[in-house]
Design an enzyme around this catalytic site. Structure first.
Site, short mmCIF file in Angstrom:
data_model
loop_
_atom_site.label_atom_id
_atom_site.label_comp_id
_atom_site.label_asym_id
_atom_site.label_seq_id
_atom_site.Cartn_x
_atom_site.Cartn_y
_atom_site.Cartn_z
NE ARG A 103 33.52 19.44 -36.22
CZ ARG A 103 32.42 20.05 -36.64
NH1 ARG A 103 32.48 21.15 -37.35
NH2 ARG A 103 31.22 19.56 -36.34
CG HIS A 144 25.76 18.65 -33.87
ND1 HIS A 144 27.10 18.37 -33.71
CD2 HIS A 144 25.69 19.99 -34.08
CE1 HIS A 144 27.80 19.50 -33.83
NE2 HIS A 144 26.97 20.50 -34.06
CB CYS A 194 26.81 31.78 -34.86
SG CYS A 194 26.27 31.96 -36.54
#
Lengths: 316, 316
Positions: free
Chosen positions: A19, A211, A244
């Site tokens: 994901r 996380h 990113c």
């Protein structure tokens, strides 16, 4: 370090590579390739997955096959499948697909939430109420995820109270777990301590998951801080998949194999076999067509010894 | 975590990029370029350098300019210059060049020592006695470095007693400092604790320095362990310069800017300015003609905020 809680002897690692790892990658994997990767991870002992997002295929084309992916894994037993849902429509799709839990996500910073889901935090939370109602009695668990929980790339520092307020809202929705998302790698050990202590005060019924992203290289240092606080749930991505989109070269999630290597060497049980996990990472790398940032997959486990002659030659 | 010592409020960072970083790089920097890099690091606040090695120019051509480099930095005040020396000849050259300290190095594993300097550990230690005698009264400090202190790429685990025996030998040579070298990235938090505790028992007069490599991604997790043990001296390399010639893609030393970022965010004083250190890393990257593994130099410090429009575009 905080010694108020004992170091956990067992840690739960949730694989988020399918994901969080894939959602920003330029290369989109086929459902078949995703299934092969998931099966390799399950073979390594991974038992908890954040598998996909039931979001608009236009917004995140890489995850457009969410329902097909869940269906293709129907035969896999003893694994928890989780999926992000942004709204009632997504929750309906997730429910129909047969996931074990849905993750409702909101940012702790207004600017990031607005850019991510085009509404303010209060509107996000109000929407969650409707989703929770939809899922009532379905057997599908509701979990929370707080993005930018350690800092926002637009606003900078994020008040710990904003994180606590959202956590309380998740408790009201019936959630027992909340994930603190280090969306752009702004977490630091003192912030981990501050946020965990605050959550234990204002939402003691919630079990927090950490996380971290390794954007600034200190993802596993933050895990060390989490462990010293007694936190036993972490999310990571195989190979360190992801990254990113607006910081070329910056890594995304902490790599699952580096995390499992650290935990295993510390004598903490994860139920995951490191060599098999490294094999799964090799598959992920081949599927993505590039080297992934994880270190342990390049160097091998600690006692994978060198061939003397090869080394002598290389030192030449 | 071990709480027997308080977390240090001040940490000394020794820059080893010019030595450990450059010795295995294919591209050799000119003395002029090395000087420019050192001056940029000094401008950022770095005050301790392991600058070079006085080894055979044939064995390590990248460091053949050891004496010229020290001479070219003669005007720099308030900085400690250290250099590795393998033998009496090297010590004579280092003494003539005018370094502040020499580092005598030996591996804690026989195989690695034999491959590195072609003799056994006892022969290395015997040679050190002659060097120490040469340096007596010169004002040049003798320091020790123990390679493969956390594991050997040929032999595997290294007995902590072997590390302790060498440390005691260094005490006999008059050393007050010893560096534990994690040569191929085999250190783990439990091994850090075991080795530091043992050294405190058998060589309590020695101040240990921790020298980690990030080969398996847990270099800064090991720093966290060191900090929890009260260790206040670490070695790192700008940009994470270096690497392992026999493990392509594996990083070498922990990156100075990632270390300083972590320490600064933890409220630990290093005397080093992070933005200036990142500038020096940019120079190192340009000089080497490639991206370096350090993360903070790619992503920027924690509060280097994003430009909203650029991000919105990138998210597409």
């Amino acid at each position: 370090m905080d010694q108020s809680q004992p170091m956990p002897s067992r840690v739960h690692v949730t694989e988020v590579g399918l994901r969080d790892g894939l959602q920003n990658e330029a290369r989109h994997l086929s459902t078949e390739d995703k299934v092969a990767l998931v099966r390799a991870l399950v073979a390594a002992g991974v038992r908890e997955f954040e598998l996909t997002s039931f979001v608009s295929p236009r917004a995140v084309p890489a995850l457009a096959d969410a329902a097909e992916l869940v269906a293709a894994l129907e035969d896999v037993q003893g694994v928890h499948w989780s999926a992000l849902v942004p709204n009632v429509r997504g929750a309906e799709r997730a429910l129909a697909a047969g996931v074990d839990s849905v993750v409702l996500f909101v940012s702790a910073s207004q600017t990031h939430n607005a850019r991510n889901v085009n509404r303010d935090i209060a509107a996000s939370l109000a929407g969650f109420t409707e989703i929770a109602r939809l899922l009532e009695g379905s057997g599908v668990e509701v979990r929370g995820a707080i993005a930018t929980a350690f800092g926002c790339p637009f606003e900078g520092d994020v008040d710990v109270a904003a994180v606590g307020d959202i956590a309380r809202a998740f408790v009201d929705l019936g959630a027992r777990r909340v994930s603190l998302g280090d969306t752009t790698g702004m977490a630091t050990p003192p912030l981990v301590t501050e946020r965990i202590r605050h959550l234990r005060e204002v939402a003691p019924s919630l079990s927090p998951t950490l996380h971290f992203h390794n954007t600034r290289g200190i993802g596993l240092a933050n895990v060390m801080q989490g462990l010293s606080l007694g936190i036993a749930r972490y999310e990571s991505s195989i190979g360190g998949l992801g990254g990113c989109p607006f910081a070329p070269g910056a890594t995304g999630n902490i790599a699952s194999e580096d995390l499992v290597y650290l935990l295993t060497e510390m004598g903490i049980d994860t139920g995951i076999d490191l060599p098999a996990l490294i094999e799964a990472s090799g598959l992920a790398s081949r599927l993505m067509g590039r080297a992934l940032p994880a270190q342990v997959s390049r160097a091998g486990p600690r006692l994978s010894l060198s061939d003397g002659d090869a080394v002598a030659t290389a030192r030449g």
